[in-house]
Design a protein around this motif. Structure first.
Motif, PDB file in Angstrom:
ATOM      1  N   GLN A  34      -7.561  -6.298   5.268  1.00 28.09           N
ATOM      2  CA  GLN A  34      -7.918  -5.078   5.992  1.00 28.09           C
ATOM      3  C   GLN A  34      -6.899  -4.014   5.589  1.00 28.09           C
ATOM      4  O   GLN A  34      -5.706  -4.147   5.864  1.00 28.09           O
ATOM      5  N   VAL A  35      -7.365  -2.977   4.934  1.00 29.73           N
ATOM      6  CA  VAL A  35      -6.469  -1.980   4.343  1.00 29.73           C
ATOM      7  C   VAL A  35      -5.938  -1.031   5.419  1.00 29.73           C
ATOM      8  O   VAL A  35      -6.695  -0.480   6.212  1.00 29.73           O
ATOM      9  N   ARG A  36      -4.619  -0.847   5.409  1.00 31.65           N
ATOM     10  CA  ARG A  36      -3.978   0.113   6.311  1.00 31.65           C
ATOM     11  C   ARG A  36      -3.569   1.395   5.584  1.00 31.65           C
ATOM     12  O   ARG A  36      -3.458   2.445   6.212  1.00 31.65           O
ATOM     13  N   GLU A  66      -3.440   0.194  -5.657  1.00 32.75           N
ATOM     14  CA  GLU A  66      -2.490  -0.455  -4.755  1.00 32.75           C
ATOM     15  C   GLU A  66      -2.795  -0.084  -3.315  1.00 32.75           C
ATOM     16  O   GLU A  66      -3.246   1.016  -3.017  1.00 32.75           O
ATOM     17  N   SER A  67      -2.535  -1.043  -2.438  1.00 29.51           N
ATOM     18  CA  SER A  67      -2.773  -0.812  -1.014  1.00 29.51           C
ATOM     19  C   SER A  67      -1.864  -1.728  -0.207  1.00 29.51           C
ATOM     20  O   SER A  67      -1.201  -2.618  -0.748  1.00 29.51           O
ATOM     21  N   SER A  68      -1.847  -1.500   1.092  1.00 27.44           N
ATOM     22  CA  SER A  68      -1.147  -2.397   2.013  1.00 27.44           C
ATOM     23  C   SER A  68      -2.076  -2.688   3.174  1.00 27.44           C
ATOM     24  O   SER A  68      -2.961  -1.888   3.492  1.00 27.44           O
ATOM     25  N   GLY A  69      -1.886  -3.852   3.795  1.00 33.87           N
ATOM     26  CA  GLY A  69      -2.764  -4.195   4.902  1.00 33.87           C
ATOM     27  C   GLY A  69      -2.486  -5.575   5.449  1.00 33.87           C
ATOM     28  O   GLY A  69      -1.448  -6.188   5.164  1.00 33.87           O
ATOM     29  N   VAL A  70      -3.448  -6.058   6.224  1.00 31.72           N
ATOM     30  CA  VAL A  70      -3.311  -7.343   6.907  1.00 31.72           C
ATOM     31  C   VAL A  70      -4.363  -8.316   6.364  1.00 31.72           C
ATOM     32  O   VAL A  70      -5.544  -7.957   6.248  1.00 31.72           O
ATOM     33  N   VAL A  71      -3.949  -9.521   6.069  1.00 34.14           N
ATOM     34  CA  VAL A  71      -4.864 -10.537   5.554  1.00 34.14           C
ATOM     35  C   VAL A  71      -5.773 -11.015   6.681  1.00 34.14           C
ATOM     36  O   VAL A  71      -5.298 -11.417   7.753  1.00 34.14           O
ATOM     37  N   PRO A  84       2.508 -19.162  -0.516  1.00 34.49           N
ATOM     38  CA  PRO A  84       1.194 -19.273   0.133  1.00 34.49           C
ATOM     39  C   PRO A  84       0.927 -18.097   1.064  1.00 34.49           C
ATOM     40  O   PRO A  84       1.835 -17.584   1.719  1.00 34.49           O
ATOM     41  N   ILE A  85      -0.323 -17.669   1.132  1.00 37.62           N
ATOM     42  CA  ILE A  85      -0.731 -16.531   1.953  1.00 37.62           C
ATOM     43  C   ILE A  85      -1.574 -17.034   3.108  1.00 37.62           C
ATOM     44  O   ILE A  85      -2.442 -17.897   2.935  1.00 37.62           O
ATOM     45  N   GLN A  86      -1.335 -16.479   4.310  1.00 36.64           N
ATOM     46  CA  GLN A  86      -2.048 -16.914   5.506  1.00 36.64           C
ATOM     47  C   GLN A  86      -2.686 -15.723   6.210  1.00 36.64           C
ATOM     48  O   GLN A  86      -2.260 -14.576   6.045  1.00 36.64           O
ATOM     49  N   VAL A  87      -3.710 -16.014   6.997  1.00 44.66           N
ATOM     50  CA  VAL A  87      -4.337 -14.982   7.815  1.00 44.66           C
ATOM     51  C   VAL A  87      -3.281 -14.369   8.743  1.00 44.66           C
ATOM     52  O   VAL A  87      -2.474 -15.083   9.342  1.00 44.66           O
ATOM     53  N   GLY A  88      -3.281 -13.049   8.841  1.00 50.87           N
ATOM     54  CA  GLY A  88      -2.303 -12.343   9.663  1.00 50.87           C
ATOM     55  C   GLY A  88      -1.098 -11.833   8.895  1.00 50.87           C
ATOM     56  O   GLY A  88      -0.323 -11.028   9.430  1.00 50.87           O
ATOM     57  N   ASP A  89      -0.928 -12.276   7.651  1.00 50.92           N
ATOM     58  CA  ASP A  89       0.201 -11.800   6.856  1.00 50.92           C
ATOM     59  C   ASP A  89       0.064 -10.302   6.567  1.00 50.92           C
ATOM     60  O   ASP A  89      -1.029  -9.816   6.256  1.00 50.92           O
ATOM     61  N   GLU A  90       1.171  -9.586   6.649  1.00 47.52           N
ATOM     62  CA  GLU A  90       1.213  -8.192   6.216  1.00 47.52           C
ATOM     63  C   GLU A  90       1.585  -8.181   4.741  1.00 47.52           C
ATOM     64  O   GLU A  90       2.600  -8.758   4.339  1.00 47.52           O
TER      65      GLU A  90
END
Length: 313
Positions: A34-36, A66-71, A84-90
């Protein structure tokens, strides 16, 4: 579904339009973000301007490096350069950032330090990777005197700060209105324009060891050639037409340039800790709502942003 900004035709910023797109679920080695915030870069508008061709089969063109957001979702084996990447990671993500949500390869997803804002995180890597490449390729280290052309721009200011951190003395060209900011970085500012070489000599009578060109003007290249003895210690990211005849380094995506893939791919390891600790500053000049991407591009095309421009979904 997500809202994305696309180029529906080739032309100017007026061709940018919002559309609704499906966000595919992440497959193996992918994540959905989800892009912030999303960074705006010059190559974004070059893609639809016709500078790289105008193949109608490529329309509509999705934009954003490039973007930033929440997984929000992860596929199997979703492992990024930071682990490793998890749901909720910024996170900081590469690719397709002009949207409210994107699914991207985990290989291009990095952990966002908590101390770093969404806007800075979204604007750092494209310019930061280039700045690191410039400093490494010219071998800047303690005791060097370095001339940086365009030291108040996004790439130039980061390169200047990185060079200072490496123990170099930095002289940076900029308009007078930006001299005070350069001084705050430990940079000695000098105005560009006629007489530049003489002004630099007055500041550095013992000579200049290396030069970095981020603007691509003949003045920048000619003054660098005049002041720096070792042409391999002169690098440009813009004046690619001068590279073959001068022996200076061309870096990036230009004709015959060194892409610096390994250096740029690992630059985040240096950039993120520095930006998180406040030892490196990225100037955010302006933010625009995602829907106003055309206005953001008009501003960037003007050439005097003096920092990063960010889109906010």
């Amino acid at each position: 579904m997500a809202t994305a900004i696309v180029a529906a035709a080739y032309g100017g910023p007026e061709v940018l339009t919002p559309i609704e797109v499906e966000v595919p679920g992440p497959g193996p080695g992918e994540v959905t973000v989800q892009v912030r915030a999303a960074g705006v870069n010059p190559i974004d508008y070059k893609l639809y301007s016709g500078a790289f061709g105008a193949d109608p089969a490529k329309l509509p063109i999705r934009l954003g490096l490039e973007s930033s957001g929440v997984v929000t979702a992860v596929g199997p084996d979703a492992v990024g350069p930071g682990g490793p990447i998890q749901v909720g990671d910024e996170v900081i993500a590469r690719g397709g950032g002009y949207a409210t949500a994107v699914t991207v390869p985990a290989a291009g997803v990095l952990p966002k330090p908590a101390e770093v804002s969404w806007e800075v995180a979204a604007g750092l890597l494209a310019v930061g990777n280039t700045a690191v490449h410039l400093v490494v390729a010219t071998g800047i280290g303690p005791g060097d005197t370095v001339l940086i052309h365009g030291a108040a721009g996004s790439v130039g200011s980061l390169a200047a700060q990185l060079a200072v951190a490496r123990g170099a003395r930095v002289i940076g060209t900029a308009a007078p209105a930006r001299h005070e900011r350069l001084r705050s970085y430990g940079v000695e500012p000098v105005e560009y324009g006629p007489g530049l070489a003489d002004r630099v000599r007055a500041l550095a009578p013992n000579g200049v060891d290396a030069a970095i060109d981020t603007v691509g003007t003949d003045e920048a290249v000619d003054v660098s050639l005049e002041l720096v003895a070792d042409r391999h210690r002169i690098a440009t990211i813009a004046a690619f037409g001068r590279v073959p005849t001068t022996g200076i380094q061309g870096l990036g995506g230009g004709p015959g340039a060194d892409p610096g893939t390994e250096i740029r791919g690992n630059a985040w390891r240096e950039l993120l800790p520095l930006i998180a600790s406040g030892k490196l500053e990225l100037v955010i000049t302006a933010t625009y709502p995602l829907a106003d991407a055309a206005a953001a591009h008009e501003f960037v095309i003007g050439g005097h942003a003096g920092g990063k421009v960010i889109l906010l979904p």
